[in-house]
Write a protein that holds these residues in place. Structure first.
Motif, PDB file in Angstrom:
ATOM      1  N   LYS A   1      44.262  47.501  41.294  1.00  0.00           N
ATOM      2  CA  LYS A   1      44.332  46.173  41.912  1.00  0.00           C
ATOM      3  C   LYS A   1      44.688  46.277  43.393  1.00  0.00           C
ATOM      4  O   LYS A   1      44.098  45.607  44.239  1.00  0.00           O
ATOM      5  CB  LYS A   1      45.355  45.303  41.179  1.00  0.00           C
ATOM      6  CG  LYS A   1      44.930  44.895  39.781  1.00  0.00           C
ATOM      7  CD  LYS A   1      46.044  44.159  39.056  1.00  0.00           C
ATOM      8  CE  LYS A   1      45.639  43.826  37.626  1.00  0.00           C
ATOM      9  NZ  LYS A   1      46.744  43.161  36.879  1.00  0.00           N
TER      10      LYS A   1
ATOM     11  N   LEU B   1      43.263  38.999  42.293  1.00  0.00           N
ATOM     12  CA  LEU B   1      43.689  40.236  41.639  1.00  0.00           C
ATOM     13  C   LEU B   1      45.065  40.669  42.134  1.00  0.00           C
ATOM     14  O   LEU B   1      45.922  41.087  41.352  1.00  0.00           O
ATOM     15  CB  LEU B   1      42.670  41.349  41.898  1.00  0.00           C
ATOM     16  CG  LEU B   1      41.344  41.267  41.135  1.00  0.00           C
ATOM     17  CD1 LEU B   1      40.392  42.354  41.614  1.00  0.00           C
ATOM     18  CD2 LEU B   1      41.587  41.401  39.633  1.00  0.00           C
TER      19      LEU B   1
ATOM     20  N   SER C   1      48.160  39.159  40.657  1.00  0.00           N
ATOM     21  CA  SER C   1      48.567  39.598  39.319  1.00  0.00           C
ATOM     22  C   SER C   1      49.149  41.014  39.310  1.00  0.00           C
ATOM     23  O   SER C   1      49.481  41.535  38.247  1.00  0.00           O
ATOM     24  CB  SER C   1      47.366  39.536  38.364  1.00  0.00           C
ATOM     25  OG  SER C   1      46.373  40.474  38.736  1.00  0.00           O
TER      26      SER C   1
END
Length: 424
Positions: free
Chosen positions: A16, A204, A207
Motif C-alpha cells: 500500500k 489505499l 487503510s
C-alpha cells in the motif's frame, strides 16, 4: 519495541505504501519523459536544446522545493504519523499533475502558461520531498528485522516502476499517435493518468496500518530541528551518502534519454525502448541487492557503487558517444545502472537506521532533500549547458568526482546494519 507482525501484514502494508510511491514517481517522471513533446507548448523556440534547457530548468525548480517538502512533511510524519504524511503527499502530487494536464499552451495564454507550469512543479517538488523521507521511514519501520534491506529496497522498486510506467505510456502513445499529435495534445494524457491513479492510491493509503515504532514512541520533541541537530554526524553522513548516488541516479535514469537523442543521435522511439528495458532490469535488481545487504551488510554494496562508479563513469559515457547501434547504447546504460544499484537498493534503509524514531522521517528526508535539490536537480541543466558550450566531457568528470567523494564517506562510515537505531 517493534510489535511482531505476520509477513502477510507486513507485505500488505508495504504494498500500500509502495503503490503510493509508484504514483508519485510516475507523476514526477512523466514530466521528464514527455519534456521533448510539451517543451514547444510552454517554451516556444527554434533551438531544440534551448527548449530542453527551459524544461530542464523547471525540472530543477521542482527539486528546489524538495527540502521544504522534506521539512514540512518530515516534521508532520514524526509528529502526526507516517500514514497521515504519506496520504497528504500523494494528494499534493495529484493536484500538481492535474494542473499541468489542463493548462493551456503559451500560444493561448502567453507567459501565464509557463508560470502555471512552474507553480505546479513547485507543488510536486514539495510533495516528493516529503514522500522520500516518510516512505523510507515507513518501509524500514514496517519491515521485519532480518529483511529490512529487502523490504526497504521496494522504495526504489516502486520509484523505478513509476518511471517504467511513464515510459510504457510514452511507448504506447508513440505507437498510436503521430509526433505532431503528441506535441499538440497527446502529452497531456499521462498527466491525467497520474492524477486519476493518485485518487485510487489515496484511498489505499488511508487503510494502511501505522508504524508500530511511531505509535509506541513517547518522545516529546518529535520532529523538531533542535532534536535533529543532536545528530550532526548522521546528518552530514546522509549528505555525503546521497551526493554521488543522486547525481549518478539522475544521470542514468533521466538525463541519459536526452543524451542518447542529442549527443548519440539515436531516434527518440529507440531511446524510449532502450530506457524501458534497461530500467526494467534495474528494477528487478533492487530487491536482490537489498536482500544481499541483509546477509553481508550495507557497506559492501556502497563500496560497489562508489568504487566502480569512480572507475567506469567516464569510459561508459565516452563509449556511448561512439555507440552506433541501439544495442550498444542499451548495454552501456545497463552497465551504469548495475553499478548504481549498489546505492539505490539500500540508501533508504541505511539512512533510516541512522536516526531514532522521533526524528527519523525528518532526519532521512531533510538532508537528502537538500542534497538532491542542489545536485540531483541540476544534473540535466548542467549537462545540457555544458553540451551547449561544447564541453560535454566536463560533465562526465563532474559525475566521477562526486561519486569519489561519496566513496570517501562510505569508507569512513560504520555499517548501519550493525548499529541500527531501528532496534532501539
Amino acid at each position: 519495541m517493534q510489535v511482531q507482525r505476520s509477513e502477510r501484514e507486513i507485505i500488505s502494508n508495504i504494498l500500500k505504501g509502495s503503490l503510493g510511491n509508484l504514483i508519485e514517481w510516475f507523476d514526477w517522471y512523466v514530466y521528464a519523459s514527455f519534456a521533448v513533446y510539451f517543451a514547444p507548448s510552454f517554451f516556444p523556440s527554434h533551438d531544440k536544446t534551448a527548449e530542453l534547457l527551459s524544461t530542464a530548468g523547471v525540472f530543477a525548480i521542482g527539486f528546489l522545493m524538495r527540502p521544504l517538502g522534506s521539512l514540512i512533511l518530515g516534521k508532520y510524519a514524526d509528529q502526526h504519523g507516517r500514514r497521515a504524511a504519506l496520504t497528504l503527499s500523494v494528494l499534493i502530487m495529484a493536484s500538481g499533475s492535474l494542473v499541468i494536464a489542463i493548462t493551456p499552451s503559451y500560444a493561448h495564454i502567453g507567459i501565464i502558461a509557463p508560470i502555471i507550469l512552474v507553480l505546479a512543479r513547485l507543488f510536486q517538488g514539495l510533495s516528493l520531498g516529503g514522500e522520500y523521507g516518510t516512505s523510507a521511514t515507513y518501509l524500514s519501520e514496517m519491515a521485519s528485522r532480518n529483511h529490512r534491506g529487502f523490504y526497504a529496497s521496494f522504495q526504489y522498486v516502486t520509484l523505478i516502476s513509476g518511471q517504467l510506467i511513464a515510459l510504457g505510456v510514452q511507448i504506447i502513445l508513440q505507437m498510436t499517435l503521430s509526433t505532431e499529435q503528441l506535441i499538440q495534445w497527446g502529452w497531456r494524457i499521462p498527466f491525467i493518468i497520474g492524477a486519476l491513479g493518485a485518487i485510487i492510491v489515496l484511498f489505499l493509503r488511508l487503510s494502511m496500518a501505522e508504524s508500530d515504532q511511531f505509535a509506541s514512541q513517547k518522545a516529546k520533541s518529535k520532529g523538531s530541528l533542535k532534536e535533529l541537530m543532536r545528530y550532526p554526524k548522521a546528518v552530514l553522513t546522509v549528505v555525503g551518502l546521497t551526493l554521488g548516488g543522486t547525481i549518478a541516479f539522475y544521470t542514468y535514469t533521466t538525463y541519459l534519454q536526452k543524451f542518447m537523442i542529442n549527443s548519440v543521435g539515436l531516434p527518440t522511439q529507440s531511446v524510449t525502448r532502450i530506457n524501458f528495458l534497461a530500467l526494467l532490469i534495474f528494477m528487478i535488481l533492487q530487491p536482490i541487492a537489498g536482500a544481499i545487504s541483509d546477509k553481508i551488510g550495507r557497506r559492501p554494496l556502497l563500496f560497489w557503487f562508489g568504487g566502480l562508479g569512480t572507475i567506469f563513469t567516464i569510459p561508459i559515457f565516452v563509449a556511448l558517444q561512439h555507440a552506433t547501434t541501439s544495442w550498444e547504447a542499451f548495454w552501456l546504460m545497463l552497465a551504469g545502472l548495475v553499478i548504481v544499484t549498489g546505492y539505490t537498493s539500500i540508501n533508504a534503509i541505511v539512512k533510516a537506521e541512522m536516526f531514532p524514531t522521533e526524528i527519523r522521517a525528518l532526519g532521512v528526508g531533510l538532508p537528502y532533500g537538500l542534497t538532491v535539490a542542489i545536485f540531483g536537480g541540476t544534473v540535466e541543466y548542467l549537462a545540457l549547458y555544458l553540451r551547449k558550450i561544447n564541453h560535454e566531457n566536463l560533465f562526465f568528470i563532474y559525475v566521477t568526482v562526486v561519486i569519489f567523494i561519496s566513496l570517501l564517506v562510505y569508507w569512513r562510515m560504520t555499517d548501519t546494519k550493525t548499529t541500527s537505531k531501528l532496534d532501539k
